[in-house]
Design a protein around this motif. Structure first.
Motif, PDB file in Angstrom:
ATOM      1  N   ARG C  33       0.820  -1.190   0.000  1.00 59.10           N
ATOM      2  CA  ARG C  33       0.000   0.000   0.000  1.00 59.10           C
ATOM      3  C   ARG C  33       0.862   1.252   0.000  1.00 59.10           C
ATOM      4  NH1 ARG C  33      -2.342  -1.801   3.889  1.00 59.10           N
ATOM      5  NH2 ARG C  33      -0.887  -0.872   5.312  1.00 59.10           N
ATOM      6  N   GLY C  34       0.546   2.128  -0.918  1.00 60.74           N
ATOM      7  CA  GLY C  34       1.155   3.437  -0.868  1.00 60.74           C
ATOM      8  C   GLY C  34       2.567   3.497  -1.388  1.00 60.74           C
ATOM      9  N   VAL C  35       3.138   2.380  -1.663  1.00 62.07           N
ATOM     10  CA  VAL C  35       4.498   2.385  -2.186  1.00 62.07           C
ATOM     11  C   VAL C  35       4.450   1.700  -3.545  1.00 62.07           C
ATOM     12  CG1 VAL C  35       6.847   1.620  -1.838  1.00 62.07           C
ATOM     13  CG2 VAL C  35       5.456   2.274   0.111  1.00 62.07           C
ATOM     14  N   GLY C  56      16.344  10.038  -1.157  1.00 61.21           N
ATOM     15  CA  GLY C  56      15.058  10.712  -1.006  1.00 61.21           C
ATOM     16  C   GLY C  56      15.036  12.038  -1.729  1.00 61.21           C
ATOM     17  N   PRO C  57      14.031  12.861  -1.536  1.00 60.55           N
ATOM     18  CA  PRO C  57      12.962  12.676  -0.553  1.00 60.55           C
ATOM     19  C   PRO C  57      11.920  11.617  -0.950  1.00 60.55           C
ATOM     20  CG  PRO C  57      12.610  14.690  -1.802  1.00 60.55           C
ATOM     21  CD  PRO C  57      13.910  14.129  -2.256  1.00 60.55           C
ATOM     22  N   GLU C  76       9.910   6.466   2.037  1.00 64.44           N
ATOM     23  CA  GLU C  76      10.512   7.797   2.074  1.00 64.44           C
ATOM     24  C   GLU C  76      11.390   7.891   3.323  1.00 64.44           C
ATOM     25  OE1 GLU C  76       7.863  11.208   1.420  1.00 64.44           O
ATOM     26  OE2 GLU C  76       6.330   9.750   0.850  1.00 64.44           O
ATOM     27  N   PRO C  77      12.441   8.695   3.255  1.00 63.20           N
ATOM     28  CA  PRO C  77      13.319   8.818   4.427  1.00 63.20           C
ATOM     29  C   PRO C  77      12.561   9.268   5.675  1.00 63.20           C
ATOM     30  CG  PRO C  77      14.376   9.789   2.519  1.00 63.20           C
ATOM     31  CD  PRO C  77      12.979   9.424   2.091  1.00 63.20           C
ATOM     32  N   ARG C  78      11.455   9.982   5.498  1.00 66.27           N
ATOM     33  CA  ARG C  78      10.757  10.518   6.679  1.00 66.27           C
ATOM     34  C   ARG C  78       9.927   9.464   7.420  1.00 66.27           C
ATOM     35  NH1 ARG C  78       5.581  13.970   4.322  1.00 66.27           N
ATOM     36  NH2 ARG C  78       5.583  13.052   2.234  1.00 66.27           N
ATOM     37  N   VAL C  79       9.831   8.265   6.874  1.00 67.76           N
ATOM     38  CA  VAL C  79       9.003   7.253   7.539  1.00 67.76           C
ATOM     39  C   VAL C  79       9.731   6.719   8.768  1.00 67.76           C
ATOM     40  CG1 VAL C  79       7.907   4.990   7.306  1.00 67.76           C
ATOM     41  CG2 VAL C  79       7.839   6.635   5.409  1.00 67.76           C
ATOM     42  N   THR C  80       9.034   6.762   9.901  1.00 62.20           N
ATOM     43  CA  THR C  80       9.667   6.272  11.132  1.00 62.20           C
ATOM     44  C   THR C  80       9.631   4.749  11.169  1.00 62.20           C
ATOM     45  OG1 THR C  80       7.597   6.301  12.350  1.00 62.20           O
ATOM     46  CG2 THR C  80       8.939   8.317  12.433  1.00 62.20           C
ATOM     47  N   ASP C  83       6.081   3.669  11.930  1.00 69.93           N
ATOM     48  CA  ASP C  83       5.155   3.633  10.795  1.00 69.93           C
ATOM     49  C   ASP C  83       5.495   2.500   9.840  1.00 69.93           C
ATOM     50  OD1 ASP C  83       3.507   5.629  11.669  1.00 69.93           O
ATOM     51  OD2 ASP C  83       4.504   7.226  10.571  1.00 69.93           O
ATOM     52  N   ARG C  86       4.102  -0.638  11.503  1.00 68.31           N
ATOM     53  CA  ARG C  86       2.633  -0.686  11.613  1.00 68.31           C
ATOM     54  C   ARG C  86       1.930  -0.676  10.263  1.00 68.31           C
ATOM     55  NH1 ARG C  86      -0.234   0.140  15.918  1.00 68.31           N
ATOM     56  NH2 ARG C  86      -1.776   1.300  14.703  1.00 68.31           N
ATOM     57  N   ARG C  88       3.460  -0.793   7.035  1.00 74.84           N
ATOM     58  CA  ARG C  88       4.049  -1.535   5.913  1.00 74.84           C
ATOM     59  C   ARG C  88       4.180  -3.014   6.232  1.00 74.84           C
ATOM     60  NH1 ARG C  88       4.112   4.098   5.655  1.00 74.84           N
ATOM     61  NH2 ARG C  88       4.724   4.768   3.572  1.00 74.84           N
ATOM     62  N   GLU C  90       2.458  -4.520   8.915  1.00 79.16           N
ATOM     63  CA  GLU C  90       1.319  -4.964   9.711  1.00 79.16           C
ATOM     64  C   GLU C  90       1.722  -5.540  11.065  1.00 79.16           C
ATOM     65  OE1 GLU C  90      -1.724  -7.168   7.741  1.00 79.16           O
ATOM     66  OE2 GLU C  90      -1.810  -5.734   6.089  1.00 79.16           O
TER      67      GLU C  90
END
Lengths: 717, 333, 252
Positions: C33-35, C56-57, C76-80, C83, C86, C88, C90
């Motif tokens: 999802r989303g990637v 990135g970004p 993205e580099p900003r993904v902790t 996240d 949770r 990517r 699950e």
């Protein structure tokens, strides 16, 4: 004959024992799926745009950049140009995108301009409020005359600021609109699974039956999660707008702390009078507070003590903050803190030990007087009060110690509830009920009641909750759940057992009234040899399942005894250390003695009391929403500055539940709320006992303690 | 968080080059615990993060070296947990190890670095709410007009009213620690005390760090017989910020103070050295009366704002108790 | 996917496992999802400055070692790290509560040490050994620490619980028999709203007494450079130094 009434003490196998919560393993392993954890195929992530001003009018709104932002699937304007915004962080626009990061970028691309309007967020100064709403005055006897005649009087001001619910799982939902079927499925973090479906239906224009609300696990509500909320409705609508794609919207922490739930503040000027022997005679109070734009609740004043001559008036101050929500035992912690502080100050003036003072006024304690007196005796022993209490003040060195006590009451009768119990031909038993577990152990309570009734081991009963399609049950508020669901489950299980007995009696060559359900078998009373196994009995129904239902309250005219009662009393004592040079207050020990009628699960019941003590300690030591007077925004909208007690801040906790004769026969009474009422009052009185000076305004931070020491008697402003 | 690009240099020079190439738009990523929170709140919005976690070999900044003669050289990326656990630090400067060991909570101590702790941004709730470091609106300070219960009582003639957040800095300054800064123009070593400055305009930083300059190393001499004591007033046992701290280091000679350092934290926009207390203490024998007097002098110039009068008392008590702790007179506490 | 065998890593759902594969280009169905699938990603020319690659970004390929298995993702580099776990992978045991490194609900072990997953970039967790609560025990076979949490009812709503379990795990790994004060100190980075601290400290104390903290799981500790090189590890002990712990501070 199967009696509906609760089994007698000697016949109980599971009721009142210590049972570990059945969903504990799922929670502790991280496998329990909360709303925040729900992932649906193709799910979008939504983010809100909030208003930064406490009071403003929208003059310009441009969402075109947001719509063109990568990954964006839908944008909804919640409040458009011309709308008047009444509190900071109100919702303006909602965007949904493929990822959370893309939704964030799009939300940032929304352009909103405002005309900033004057706001009022000060709730402490009644005389400076541009608008107040006075509630009806409560009056009994002749308070002014009684006050004038009182041998000893005490006058003071006291107060509690607005605090937040700060649920760990924020408010939010995953909404999935099915355009083809015109249905909505909403996974919600809620305290009211059944009631939410019609709320959604009405707001989005669907028949109530077309909305399906699911909440298997929820991460805390404390009274703030009874509504579908505007953001919930908008989440459903944006799912519809996006063509029926599931959309997840969870509030971030700033929003959770700012707009998703407050407890109203309460401040009061109180004068109270007594005879020289300590008998209370007169009470006069003027109180005020705010619960946001909607005003505030009215704290019960005077609390617990029915002082014969009394007058109380309450003023509500509307402020530009989001409306308050029910916060665990609404209005009672405020009424309790204000009253118990004033009464403790009077006892000090009388030179009386507060314990003796309460006993002296036994006649004013109402229907729970006997309970309170028994509880005080136990609390006295657990705290060592009588042996160690000393008058206010004194002490050597910077750190001084003090004791304080408080009393509280609550209703807690079971809510309207229905439950169905289905018996399958293979003997398996399943119960369904549209209730929810808000952390209290609802699944476990249901399983205990049904297994106890059917004579089965706990693990033989499967309990299904958290789904609006199950038989309706009330929201989890007012400590009404345990009474409601256990009464409904008891009646459903009894009805199921009656059906089983009717079938089994001929097979065992007897009549149903001579049967009993014991140890997984149906047998003739007193003749263990004449028995069917549970499975054999179930098979008598042939190859189809049978379902029995039960409800609370019992149908009128059924002649059934009540299974749930109302009116719980509790007593708490606190021991604190106060560093009078730094104002740091440490809890040494707290004792909670609580009545809750018949205990279903002693383990989770005690947890409710521990939890309430800790939440109360937290409110006493640390919690307060801090609003900036100039901008009207919440300054401490994060965990770092909205302070709560941690594991090292709570001291030793002792919990005692009143059980046995005199208590059990009152039926099941809710417990979630009553023990959260007294902690701040007991701690405040302990602080006053330690210092010899009243710290009138919560929370007891070094600032508040040192301010009070510097100018004793200054009051709350 | 806004999007950013990310670089993980292998050498210190590369790190400096990368930062200098995008002045004002790049940020140093060390432990990240403060920076990421600021970025999520949009308080800082760097377009590039330069991570120091990939520095290799001799370039690594996670080290702790000790020699009896020179004391400690501590790399900026050494974590607070490393400090707390360091046997040699616990022996030589127990107060430093203990301070590091009680900061924040274990999860923070495991990632937060010495450099990050010394360079963290103020916790001021106006700053963190996005009103700017000086929190001025139409020329007036929101702090002065608003809720300033946690704000400065010293050094608050404006325009800065926030308090310096590091709990380590005061004790390190009291111990005359120095820091090494590496920038495009090379390396410089300055007293830690000089790292902190009062910003006079919005956009100015409260640290003396030039464009592209990074803090690489903390230098801390041997204890050399100094008597050291600290006191922290903190409300909660669990994760919390100090309300006031004091650190004192006393060089003694024949039972008298030869040289005193008295440094307060969380009471001013920078770690606050009390010259008044220091000169009073010089030549004195420390007893309760002397500690009282020094503590009074330390807050003599305090100018409380509308809601933080209590902090004057906290600062005074912290100095007094730190002095008593340093000299072993704190048994009654 | 570089993992051995076909079984999903412990705690990772098969779907998430496959998604990891999708991102790594083994599957190209865009399940992640989303990637975008690797094929769809623009072939960005690798940037570099000062001889250092600039990532990135936009999304970049990263590899994480989670619960003993390597997973490949594009983020993205900003993904902790939180996240990434949770949304990517699950792995939802670690919760997002404050998202600012204060509440502890997102606590995971990184190279055996408790960290806030919300305050670590996923990129920065590369090369480390990430352990989530899912690695500890299952409903059927709980870790003794988890069983103690259940026994002592150290949970109510349960939202803070996985974070507390992981923080307690890290504490007990380092100190198998902590005192009450050490438990308070070791769990000072976690908050609960329901008020389950009383049960939590009883649960951890029980393990402390039993010494059963670490029966079947020893965290690997690769990678992390230990503070090195102590040239003279025996300084003189200071005579006059006060080691007394100040009042009003952490109790550990």
């Amino acid at each position: 004959m199967v009696e509906t009434s609760w089994p007698k003490a000697e016949a109980r196998r599971l009721l009142g024992t210590r049972v570990s919560r059945l969903d504990g393993p799922a929670k502790v392993t991280g496998t329990a799926k909360y709303t925040y954890d729900v992932a649906r195929p193709g799910m979008l992530h939504a983010r809100l745009v909030h208003c930064p001003h406490a009071h403003a009018r929208i003059t310009k709104l441009d969402v075109s950049a947001a719509q063109a932002s990568p990954g964006v699937k839908a944008v909804r304007v919640i409040q458009g140009v011309g709308a008047e915004i009444q509190w900071a962080h109100d919702e303006i626009v909602l965007v949904a995108a493929a990822t959370g990061e893309e939704a964030e970028d799009a939300a940032r691309a929304v352009v909103v301009e405002y005309e900033v309007l004057a706001h009022h967020v000060d709730d402490l100064h009644l005389d400076q409020a541009p608008e107040t709403r006075a509630e009806e005055e409560e009056l009994a006897g002749e308070p002014e005359k009684a006050m004038a005649e009182a041998a000893v009087r005490s006058k003071g001001t006291y107060g509690l600021p607005v605090i937040a619910h700060n649920c760990l799982e924020p408010h939010g939902q995953v909404c999935e609109w099915n355009a083809a079927k015109d249905t909505l499925t909403a996974h919600c973090s809620t305290q009211a699974v059944a009631a939410l479906a019609p709320q959604f239906a009405e707001r989005v224009g669907l028949p109530a039956g077309n909305v399906h609300v699911i909440c298997q696990y929820m991460g805390g509500g404390f009274g703030s999660k009874f509504s579908a909320d505007r953001w919930g409705i908008e989440c459903a609508e944006i799912s519809r707008q996006a063509g029926g794609v599931p959309v997840k919207l969870m509030l971030d922490r700033r929003a959770e702390l700012t707009i998703a739930g407050d407890r109203p503040s309460a401040y009061a000027e109180i004068e109270v009078g007594a005879q020289a022997d300590g008998t209370l005679t007169a009470w006069i109070s003027k109180s005020w507070g705010s619960g946001g734009l909607g005003g505030s609740g009215r704290p019960p004043l005077p609390y617990v003590f029915q002082i014969p001559h009394r007058r109380s008036v309450h003023h509500s101050i509307p402020t530009h903050t989001a409306s308050s929500r029910a916060w665990r035992a609404p209005n009672h912690p405020q009424g309790c803190y204000l009253s118990m502080s004033a009464l403790d100050d009077l006892a000090a003036r009388l030179g009386m030990d507060p314990l003796a003072f309460v006993r002296k006024n036994e006649a004013l304690l109402g229907p729970l007087a006997k309970t309170y007196l028994e509880e005080l005796e136990i609390a006295d022993r657990l705290m060592g009060w009588s042996a160690r209490w000393k008058p206010r003040g004194g002490g050597k060195g910077p750190v001084v110690r003090g004791l304080g006590l408080s009393l509280h009451m609550w209703g807690g009768s079971g809510h309207r509830s229905s439950c169905e119990v289905t018996l399958q031909p293979d003997g398996s038993v399943e119960a369904k009920i549209a209730t929810q577990d808000i952390g209290t152990g609802t699944r476990t309570v249901l399983a205990i009641v049904i297994a106890e009734t059917l004579g089965l081991p706990l693990e033989e009963v499967r309990v299904q909750i958290g789904d609006s399609r199950y038989p309706a049950s009330g929201g989890s508020g007012g400590s009404t759940t345990v009474g409601g669901v256990s009464a409904a489950a008891r009646r459903a299980a009894v009805n199921a057992l009656r059906m089983v007995f009717d079938k089994a009696a001929p097979a065992l060559g007897t009549t149903p009234d001579l049967l009993e359900a014991v140890d997984g078998s149906i047998r003739v009373q007193g003749e263990p040899g004449r028995a069917l196994t549970w499975r054999q009995a179930a098979a008598l129904f042939g190859r189809a399942p049978v379902t029995a239902t039960g409800g609370n309250p019992a149908p009128s005219g059924s002649g059934e005894l009540e299974l749930t009662g109302s009116g719980a009393g509790g007593v708490q004592m606190a021991e604190v250390d106060v560093d009078r040079e730094t104002g740091v207050v440490k809890i040494r020990k707290m004792v909670a003695v609580q009545d809750c009628g018949l205990v279903v699960d002693l383990k989770t019941a005690e947890s409710q009391v521990y939890g309430a003590l800790i939440m109360g300690i937290s409110s006493a030591l640390a919690e307060e929403k801090v609003l900036d007077p100039v901008t009207g925004t919440l300054l401490n909208a994060d965990f770092e500055s909205y302070k709560m007690a941690g594991i090292g801040d709570i001291g030793e906790l002792v919990v005692h539940l009143m059980t046995g004769p005199g208590y059990d026969e009152r039926g099941v009474i809710g417990l979630g709320e009553p023990p959260v009422i007294s902690p701040a009052a007991a701690i405040g009185n302990a602080v006053a006992n330690a210092l010899g000076v009243r710290v009138p305004l919560l929370p007891f931070t070094p600032q508040r303690v040192l301010d009070a020491l510097e100018s004793p008697g200054r009051g709350i402003v | 968080m806004r999007p950013f690009d990310y670089a993980r240099p292998a050498t210190r020079e590369q790190a400096v080059q990368l930062l200098a190439a995008t002045p004002g738009r790049a940020a140093v990523l060390a432990g990240g615990s403060d920076l990421l929170a600021l970025m999520k709140d949009g308080v800082v919005t760097p377009e590039r993060l330069v991570s120091l976690q990939g520095l290799q070999g001799d370039h690594t900044l996670r080290f702790l070296r000790y020699t009896a003669a020179a004391g400690f050289r501590i790399g900026a990326l050494t974590t607070l947990a490393d400090l707390a656990a360091s046997e040699v630090l616990r022996l030589e400067h127990p107060v430093v190890a203990e301070t590091a060991g009680r900061l924040a909570g274990p999860q923070i101590r495991n990632v937060a670095t010495v450099g990050g702790n010394l360079c963290q941004r103020p916790r001021c709730w106006y700053f963190r709410s996005g009103f700017g470091l000086l929190a001025a609106r139409e020329g007036a300070s929101l702090v002065v007009a608003g809720d300033n219960r946690h704000h400065a009582i010293l050094g608050n003639d404006g325009p800065a009213y926030f308090v310096t957040p590091s709990t380590l800095a005061p004790v390190l300054i009291a111990l005359d620690a120095e820091v090494v800064l590496l920038g495009p123009q090379g390396e410089r070593t300055i007293p830690l005390e000089k790292l902190y400055r009062l910003p006079l305009a919005e956009g100015e930083r409260e640290h003396d760090l030039g464009p592209g300059e990074i803090l690489t190393e903390l230098q801390l001499g041997p204890a050399a017989g100094r008597q050291v004591g600290t006191w922290e007033v903190r409300q909660r046992e669990t994760l919390d910020w100090s309300l006031a701290t004091a650190a004192v280091a006393l060089e003694m000679e024949d039972g008298r103070v030869k040289r005193a350092r008295v440094v307060l934290g969380q009471v001013a926009p920078l770690p606050w050295t009390s010259r008044e207390a220091e000169s009073f203490l010089t030549g004195k024998t420390i007893d309760e009366a002397a500690a009282d007097e020094a503590a009074k002098l330390a807050v003599q110039g305090a100018k409380p704002l509308s809601k933080n009068r209590y902090k004057v008392q906290l600062a005074r008590v912290a100095v007094r108790r730190a002095l008593l702790a340093a000299t072993g007179l704190d048994r009654e506490l | 996917m570089t993992s051995r065998g076909d079984d999903p890593p412990r705690g990772l759902s098969r779907r998430a496992f496959l998604r990891g594969g999708a991102a790594a280009g083994v599957l190209s169905t865009g399940l992640l999802r989303g990637v975008p699938p690797v094929e769809a990603a623009p072939a960005a020319a690798p940037k570099s400055e000062a001889g250092v690659p600039i990532l990135g970004p936009g999304p970049v390929a990263i590899k994480l070692r989670v619960n003993g298995q390597e997973v490949a993702l594009r983020l993205e580099p900003r993904v902790t790290l939180l996240d990434a776990l949770r949304t990517r992978l699950e792995l939802t045991g670690a919760k997002k509560v404050c998202d600012r490194g204060t509440c502890g609900a997102c606590t995971v072990l990184l190279d055996g040490k408790a960290v806030y997953a919300c305050s670590v970039l996923a990129l920065e967790a590369q090369g480390g050994d990430v352990r989530t609560v899912e690695s500890l025990g299952s409903v059927e076979r709980m870790h003794p620490l988890q069983a103690a949490f259940v026994d002592h009812d150290a949970q109510q709503c349960g939202f803070c619980t996985p974070g507390f379990v992981m923080a307690a795990k890290a504490l007990l790994d380092r100190n198998p028999s902590p005192s009450l004060a050490e438990i308070h100190h070791g769990l000072a980075g976690n908050f609960c709203r329901c008020g389950t601290y009383a049960g939590i400290r009883r649960a951890v104390l029980q393990l402390a007494e039993a010494g059963a903290a670490n029966p079947d799981y020893a965290p690997g500790l690769p990678g992390a450079p230990e503070p090195g090189e102590i040239e003279n590890p025996r300084p003189r002990r200071q005579k006059n130094k006060k080691r007394k712990k100040p009042r009003g501070t952490g109790d550990g």
